[in-house]
Motif scaffolding. Structure first.
Motif, PDB file in Angstrom:
ATOM      1  N   ASN A 272       0.800  -1.219   0.000  1.00  0.00           N
ATOM      2  CA  ASN A 272       0.000   0.000   0.000  1.00  0.00           C
ATOM      3  C   ASN A 272       0.837   1.275   0.000  1.00  0.00           C
ATOM      4  O   ASN A 272       0.593   2.197  -0.799  1.00  0.00           O
TER       5      ASN A 272
ATOM      6  N   ARG B 276       4.099   1.720  -0.690  1.00  0.00           N
ATOM      7  CA  ARG B 276       4.916   1.835  -1.904  1.00  0.00           C
ATOM      8  C   ARG B 276       4.067   2.257  -3.093  1.00  0.00           C
ATOM      9  O   ARG B 276       4.453   3.116  -3.889  1.00  0.00           O
ATOM     10  N   ASN B 277       2.917   1.641  -3.219  1.00  0.00           N
ATOM     11  CA  ASN B 277       2.046   1.951  -4.350  1.00  0.00           C
ATOM     12  C   ASN B 277       1.556   3.395  -4.304  1.00  0.00           C
ATOM     13  O   ASN B 277       1.470   4.072  -5.342  1.00  0.00           O
ATOM     14  N   ALA B 278       1.274   3.896  -3.111  1.00  0.00           N
ATOM     15  CA  ALA B 278       0.794   5.276  -2.989  1.00  0.00           C
ATOM     16  C   ALA B 278       1.864   6.262  -3.446  1.00  0.00           C
ATOM     17  O   ALA B 278       1.562   7.226  -4.168  1.00  0.00           O
TER      18      ALA B 278
ATOM     19  N   ALA C 245       4.437   5.585  -5.460  1.00  0.00           N
ATOM     20  CA  ALA C 245       4.659   5.384  -6.891  1.00  0.00           C
ATOM     21  C   ALA C 245       3.571   6.080  -7.709  1.00  0.00           C
ATOM     22  O   ALA C 245       3.859   6.709  -8.745  1.00  0.00           O
ATOM     23  N   HIS C 246       2.329   5.991  -7.255  1.00  0.00           N
ATOM     24  CA  HIS C 246       1.226   6.655  -7.956  1.00  0.00           C
ATOM     25  C   HIS C 246       1.400   8.170  -7.929  1.00  0.00           C
ATOM     26  O   HIS C 246       1.190   8.860  -8.944  1.00  0.00           O
ATOM     27  N   HIS C 247       1.800   8.684  -6.768  1.00  0.00           N
ATOM     28  CA  HIS C 247       2.034  10.126  -6.642  1.00  0.00           C
ATOM     29  C   HIS C 247       3.098  10.592  -7.630  1.00  0.00           C
ATOM     30  O   HIS C 247       2.925  11.614  -8.319  1.00  0.00           O
TER      31      HIS C 247
ATOM     32  N   ALA D 238       4.058   9.083 -10.388  1.00  0.00           N
ATOM     33  CA  ALA D 238       3.581   8.930 -11.770  1.00  0.00           C
ATOM     34  C   ALA D 238       2.806  10.167 -12.198  1.00  0.00           C
ATOM     35  O   ALA D 238       2.944  10.652 -13.337  1.00  0.00           O
ATOM     36  N   GLN D 239       2.005  10.704 -11.290  1.00  0.00           N
ATOM     37  CA  GLN D 239       1.278  11.934 -11.593  1.00  0.00           C
ATOM     38  C   GLN D 239       2.229  13.116 -11.738  1.00  0.00           C
ATOM     39  O   GLN D 239       2.038  13.983 -12.609  1.00  0.00           O
TER      40      GLN D 239
ATOM     41  N   THR E 180       9.724   3.810  -5.101  1.00  0.00           N
ATOM     42  CA  THR E 180       8.928   3.933  -6.322  1.00  0.00           C
ATOM     43  C   THR E 180       9.448   3.060  -7.450  1.00  0.00           C
ATOM     44  O   THR E 180       8.770   2.887  -8.462  1.00  0.00           O
TER      45      THR E 180
ATOM     46  N   ALA F 140      10.458   8.828 -14.771  1.00  0.00           N
ATOM     47  CA  ALA F 140       9.305   7.961 -14.527  1.00  0.00           C
ATOM     48  C   ALA F 140       9.716   6.506 -14.720  1.00  0.00           C
ATOM     49  O   ALA F 140      10.678   6.202 -15.446  1.00  0.00           O
TER      50      ALA F 140
END
Length: 470
Positions: free
Chosen positions: A357, A359-361, A363-365, A367-368, A415, A440
């Motif tokens: 969770n 790490r994914n949060a 990484a998503h941040h 990516a944006q 990330t 990215a």
């Protein structure tokens, strides 16, 4: 005067093809310089001149027949002690580890052997790679060629020291929280952490999804050339990319005109940055404007993910030491033992939450963020190299925790994004500073292209022999 020690991997390939130089001559020169410099830098845990010369002679025979295995045939390389080399021990910086020969090549080693490179030896690291400096109970203290009173950083300590002195052109390291980029910055070399999975790993690191493999070199082109070889698939790593890598050398062309870059001098955090490092890295970041890029000072906008890192990191340390007895632990680096004991107290749910969770949060941040900016620029480190035998500088600005002085590196292990450290100048004391470029996920070729443009604009300083300031 041009010497063998000054040539890059790319230049060696051309010289071999023109029969102006031979792999045996290059190997002997490297072995001679290792013999001369090793007492000062202590960068190797394994050396075998007979194997090195046998590999060089085999390469020379191929070149004489006009049948080299590729552009790296005959190029001397080193491999970090936590990467398998068939016939040599893999002790991971630990005096308690077996000295028996490892049975097989790890993926990166296998690709280098298939390419005809010449192995000079295995390089030093702190015990199990747990920290960002270069001492271990196995090999003692590794030193920085720019000033042997200082350390080269870690955990790819010996690899960076060798790269700085061109004791081999390509040096394979690992990076779980900055362990390629930290020593690259301290020793004034290029250090790439590729996107996770681009370089297969086997055996799998106890640090799991944090751990990347990547090269340290003196030039961006040599880094790209290394990636063309070690970035190929290997089915022993279930998390590795299964596609063939692009031609990273060909991708270096094109420059950075029109790219959008974000310069973040502190990642938005409360980071103590040495004034000289701050000035050198800012000037380096703004140099991209001269190359046609847009550079805007902006922070990526995330909180320090140190708790996420340490949950995964300490759990990995606990796994690494799970079979170590109390007596064994008495002989190990006490800092490693403390981190492992911290990991033993982490509940499984906390580990899974960090691994998935959190790490994914992040990484998503990011990516944006990269939808707005092609690259993020930061200092690689907030300080120059400091005295050996310490985990933190003696002035106390970063406390006693080594991660306090590495805030720019570990977020991008979380990330899994590609990040490179480039030399960007020297302090008044003659110590290197490093600029970090982050892309990215999967944009390794773009990171390398921007790095090449910077190198062409601002060629890197070199050190040719260990410097003794006292």
């Amino acid at each position: 005067m041009t010497t063998i020690a000054s040539f890059s991997a790319v230049e060696l390939g051309k010289l071999y093809a023109d029969r102006e130089l031979s792999p045996v001559e290059v190997a002997k020169d490297a072995l001679d310089r290792i013999e001369r410099f090793e007492p000062d830098i202590n960068a190797f845990v394994v050396r075998d001149a007979e194997i090195t010369l046998n590999m060089a002679e085999a390469s020379q025979a191929r070149w004489l027949k006009g049948a080299p295995l590729g552009p790296l045939d005959g190029v001397p390389v080193t491999i970090k002690d936590n990467i398998g080399v068939a016939g040599w021990p893999m002790r991971r910086g630990s005096a308690l580890a077996s000295s028996a020969p490892w049975p097989e090549d790890s993926p990166a080693t296998a690709r280098l052997r298939e390419a005809g490179t010449v192995f000079l030896g295995k390089t030093t690291m702190p015990e199990y790679g747990w920290k960002g400096v270069g001492d271990s109970p196995l090999s003692g203290i590794t030193r920085n060629p720019w000033d042997i009173a200082t350390g080269p950083g870690g955990s790819s300590s010996g690899a960076a020291a060798c790269a700085a002195l061109n004791l081999g052109c390509i040096h394979i390291g690992t990076d779980g929280a900055g362990s390629v980029r930290i020593p690259a910055a301290f020793t004034g070399v290029v250090g790439l952490k590729p996107s996770y999975g681009r370089v297969p790993a086997y055996p799998v690191s106890t640090m799991g999804f944090l751990a990347h493999l990547g090269p340290l070199t003196r030039t961006v082109t040599d880094t790209a050339l290394a990636m063309n070889t070690i970035g190929r698939p290997d089915n022993r790593d279930m998390t590795a990319m299964i596609d063939e890598p692009p031609d990273y050398v060909a991708a270096l062309a094109g420059g950075v005109k029109g790219l959008r870059m974000a310069w973040s001098p502190r990642l938005g955090g409360d980071v103590t940055v040495d004034p000289e490092i701050a000035a050198l890295t800012r000037a380096a970041a703004m140099a991209f404007r001269d190359l046609g890029a847009t550079v805007e000072e902006v922070d990526p906008g995330f909180d320090d993910p140190i708790e996420t890192l340490m949950t995964i990191w300490s759990s990995g340390a606990a796994l690494a030491l799970r079979s170590a007895s109390a007596a064994d632990r008495e002989r190990m680096d006490p800092g490693l033992v403390a981190v492992a004991e911290q990991g033993e107290r982490i509940p499984a749910s906390g580990y899974v939450d960090a691994l998935l969770n959190q790490r994914n949060a992040l990484a998503h941040h990011m990516a944006q963020f990269h939808a707005r900016f092609d690259l993020l620029l930061t200092p690689t480190l907030p300080l120059p190299a400091f005295a050996v035998s310490r985990n933190t500088p003696g002035h106390g600005a970063y406390g006693e925790d080594w991660t306090r002085w590495t805030p720019f590196t570990y977020p991008f292990n979380i990330t899994q994004a590609p990040a490179i450290s480039l030399p960007c100048g020297l302090t008044a004391a003659g110590l290197p500073a490093g600029l970090q470029l982050v892309g990215a996920f999967g944009r390794d070729a773009l990171v390398l292209r921007a790095a090449a443009a910077f190198e062409n604009l601002r060629p890197f300083a070199r050190v040719d022999a260990p410097v003794k300031t006292v």
